[in-house]
Write an enzyme that holds these catalytic residues in place. Structure first.
Site, PDB file in Angstrom:
ATOM      1  N   GLU A  36      -9.971  -1.601  13.092  1.00 46.92           N
ATOM      2  CA  GLU A  36     -10.324  -2.796  11.896  1.00 46.92           C
ATOM      3  C   GLU A  36      -9.015  -3.530  11.704  1.00 46.92           C
ATOM      4  OE1 GLU A  36     -10.086  -2.734   7.140  1.00 46.92           O
ATOM      5  OE2 GLU A  36     -10.321  -0.960   8.007  1.00 46.92           O
ATOM      6  N   ARG A  81       0.774  -0.997  -0.267  1.00 47.97           N
ATOM      7  CA  ARG A  81      -0.117   0.023   0.056  1.00 47.97           C
ATOM      8  C   ARG A  81       1.154   1.251  -0.100  1.00 47.97           C
ATOM      9  NH1 ARG A  81      -5.185  -1.210   1.567  1.00 47.97           N
ATOM     10  NH2 ARG A  81      -5.425  -3.612   0.727  1.00 47.97           N
ATOM     11  N   ARG A 117      -0.152   1.808  12.906  1.00 48.56           N
ATOM     12  CA  ARG A 117      -1.348   1.183  12.450  1.00 48.56           C
ATOM     13  C   ARG A 117      -0.473   0.872  10.807  1.00 48.56           C
ATOM     14  NH1 ARG A 117      -7.819   1.869  13.032  1.00 48.56           N
ATOM     15  NH2 ARG A 117      -7.536   3.320  10.586  1.00 48.56           N
ATOM     16  N   HIS A 118      -0.206   0.903  10.115  1.00 49.19           N
ATOM     17  CA  HIS A 118      -0.238   1.318   9.304  1.00 49.19           C
ATOM     18  C   HIS A 118       1.441   1.046   9.029  1.00 49.19           C
ATOM     19  CE1 HIS A 118      -4.029   3.868   9.109  1.00 49.19           C
ATOM     20  NE2 HIS A 118      -4.239   3.168   8.066  1.00 49.19           N
ATOM     21  N   ARG A 178      -1.367  -6.712  11.808  1.00 49.16           N
ATOM     22  CA  ARG A 178      -2.727  -5.105  12.907  1.00 49.16           C
ATOM     23  C   ARG A 178      -3.692  -6.757  13.903  1.00 49.16           C
ATOM     24  NH1 ARG A 178      -6.412  -0.794  10.105  1.00 49.16           N
ATOM     25  NH2 ARG A 178      -4.134  -0.368   9.582  1.00 49.16           N
ATOM     26  N   GLU A 184       0.406   4.051   0.943  1.00 45.15           N
ATOM     27  CA  GLU A 184      -0.186   5.498   1.717  1.00 45.15           C
ATOM     28  C   GLU A 184       1.012   5.975   2.448  1.00 45.15           C
ATOM     29  OE1 GLU A 184      -3.337   3.134   3.387  1.00 45.15           O
ATOM     30  OE2 GLU A 184      -3.989   2.963   1.892  1.00 45.15           O
ATOM     31  N   SER A 243     -12.010  -6.406   6.336  1.00 43.44           N
ATOM     32  CA  SER A 243     -12.866  -6.017   5.411  1.00 43.44           C
ATOM     33  C   SER A 243     -13.255  -6.677   4.797  1.00 43.44           C
ATOM     34  CB  SER A 243     -12.493  -4.344   5.020  1.00 43.44           C
ATOM     35  OG  SER A 243     -13.260  -3.488   4.125  1.00 43.44           O
TER      36      SER A 243
END
Length: 530
Positions: A453, A299, A307-308, A504, A301, A456
């Site tokens: 979360e 990812r 948490r990323h 996670r 991002e 998903s």
């Protein structure tokens, strides 16, 4: 160059008649001879004493210690070796002092080396005492029951009395920090006033990850990470799933262009897979019915949060639906319950090892007739509004409000694990199936642990006409993903699935507070090494 006259020794003193030495010369010579004789006798006596001393200090233990030859697999004697974790008081029964703390993964035991005639020499004890911390050694000795528990060792009721010790691998530099300091709980550092402990910061740990990973805490953390993978496979294998391995180089983005890594691919471009989503769905179209995958997810991002990460391990599954997408939701729920229960029962030792450094409330979930707590997205929003959050900011539930919802749920229902269903269609990817009664909602769900979360998922669109329509609505050109769309034109059953972030789940189950602690060698916007 001028010549130098050679030095000449004067002739011995002669008498007046020139026929020999004088009486005084003879006396002088006699004295010198006597002096030389005494010196020779003294040297002989000292040599004898030295020989006796050397004989008394012969190192009879040379074969019992020292640096072992470099292991080049030159022999295989098949010597029996015992694991530290297998040592028990029942093994008691066999024998200047040096203490050792021997570590093997999450287990440790005290060892003792004592000078003893014909067994352990002074030289052996001196050599062993000089070994550096973190040296790798091969020990042979006797297991002895201890009179009282040894608090510094996990195997506390026995110790090893060493008879042989060989260095397998030593250190060539200085440790950046001690494993002891890296294992110390933050609470102990903050509350101990008498002793100044060194705090090992997370960046320092990650920059020297090999040393950091030696702590008993990290050994336990990654044993638990390994366990989650085993339990994921175990549950799905029993449910008739097939493991697949999809490519991580793709010709198009699977989620959104903003979070995809673009790489050079010969004369064109490729993208690192943001998930195995398209491959999973095409496997269902190919009549696999139930598939799963454990593999890397990328990812792009620029999120520097707790948490990323830019690369993590995804636990993904997809399955054909017979009647309703809740078949998938319920299977996923059963998967998590299986993992939570098995982790707590089978890996209690590892969990306890982590708790020593990261104290946390025991993770709670609901079982029995009441089952897992489930909300609709609307009901979750209502709970937050009741708690004082403005409804206007709740078109989506951001990270802050996710955590707030987790606290509300824990206080009201005493569970750390819950599910939210029926997310707004605007928040989901193009391949998500719309709700049949309200097209603004979707047949999608998220799973949460401790208010964050961890999964998903949704029912996917298996009708090619509807799928192309939703792609265009999300700004995706169907022509750019024709290979994907064509898979559904050949017939595909209704299906759904979900994607789980391994690190996670581990972080939240153990409450490690930072996902980097749950990743072997984490990757984030600021870290590509080690």
């Amino acid at each position: 160059m001028a010549d130098t006259e050679p030095t000449q020794t004067p002739p011995p003193e002669e008498g007046a008649d020139g026929k020999g030495p004088t009486k005084s010369e003879l006396k002088k010579r006699a004295k010198e001879a006597e002096k030389a004789k005494k010196a020779a006798e003294k040297a002989a006596k000292q040599a004898e004493l030295d020989a006796q001393k050397a004989a008394a200090e012969v190192d009879f233990a040379t074969e019992f210690y020292g640096k072992a030859p470099l292991n080049q697999s030159q022999s295989r004697p098949r010597r029996e070796r015992a694991l530290i974790s297998a040592l028990t008081p029942e093994m008691d029964g066999r024998h200047k002092m040096v203490f050792f703390n021997l570590r093997q993964r999450i287990h440790s035991v005290q060892a003792l080396l004592t000078v003893a005639p014909d067994k352990v020499s002074k030289q052996m004890a001196k050599w062993a005492a000089a070994l550096q911390t973190e040296s790798i050694v091969l020990i042979e000795g006797t297991v002895k029951k201890t009179p009282e528990p040894i608090k510094s060792a996990t195997v506390s009721d026995v110790e090893i009395h060493i008879s042989q010790i060989h260095l397998i691998s030593g250190l060539e530099g200085v440790l950046p920090f001690s494993v002891e300091d890296a294992t110390r709980p933050e609470t102990e550092i903050e509350t101990t006033e008498e002793t100044q402990y060194k705090r090992v910061l997370l960046d320092t740990r990650l920059n020297n990850r090999v040393i950091d990973l030696r702590t008993q805490t990290n050994q336990a953390v990654f044993k638990l990470q390994h366990a989650i993978g085993i339990l994921f496979r175990e549950f799905l294998e029993e449910k008739g799933f097939t493991e697949i391995h999809s490519p991580k180089l793709q010709g198009a983005a699977t989620e959104s262009g903003a979070s995809v890594f673009k790489v050079n691919y010969f004369k064109g471009n490729a993208f690192l897979a943001q998930s195995p989503q398209l491959a999973k769905q095409m496997a269902i179209a190919a009549d696999f019915e139930r598939v799963y995958e454990i593999g890397p997810v990328f990812r792009a991002e620029d999120s520097n949060t707790h948490r990323h990460m830019t690369e993590f391990i995804g636990l993904d599954l997809e399955m054909a639906i017979e009647e309703h997408y809740h078949e998938v939701l319920e299977l996923l729920d059963g998967l998590f319950i299986h993992m939570f229960r098995a982790l707590s029962q089978r890996y209690a030792t590892e969990i306890e090892a982590v708790r020593k450094q990261f104290p946390a409330d025991e993770f709670k979930w609901r079982e029995g007739p009441e089952g897992t707590l489930k909300f609709s997205f609307k009901e979750a929003v209502d709970l937050l509004v009741e708690d004082g959050v403005s409804r206007e900011v709740l078109d989506d539930i951001n990270t802050e409000n996710e955590k707030r919802l987790g606290r509300i749920v824990k206080a009201k229902y005493d569970t750390d694990y819950f599910i939210i269903d029926k997310f707004p269609m605007a928040l989901r990817p193009f391949y998500t199936m719309p709700d049949p009664d309200d097209p603004t909602l979707s047949n999608s769900y998220d799973f949460f642990m401790r208010g964050e979360e961890i999964l998903s998922g949704a029912q996917r669109i298996h009708d090619p006409t509807l799928l192309a329509e939703k792609m265009r609505e999300k700004g995706v050109d169907p022509a750019s993903m024709s290979f994907y769309l064509d898979a559904f034109k050949m017939g595909c059953p209704p299906h759904g699935g979900g994607g789980i972030g391994l690190e996670r789940v581990l972080m939240l189950f153990l409450k490690l507070n930072n996902i980097r602690r749950a990743s072997l060698f984490p990757r984030d916007p600021k870290r590509l090494e080690p």
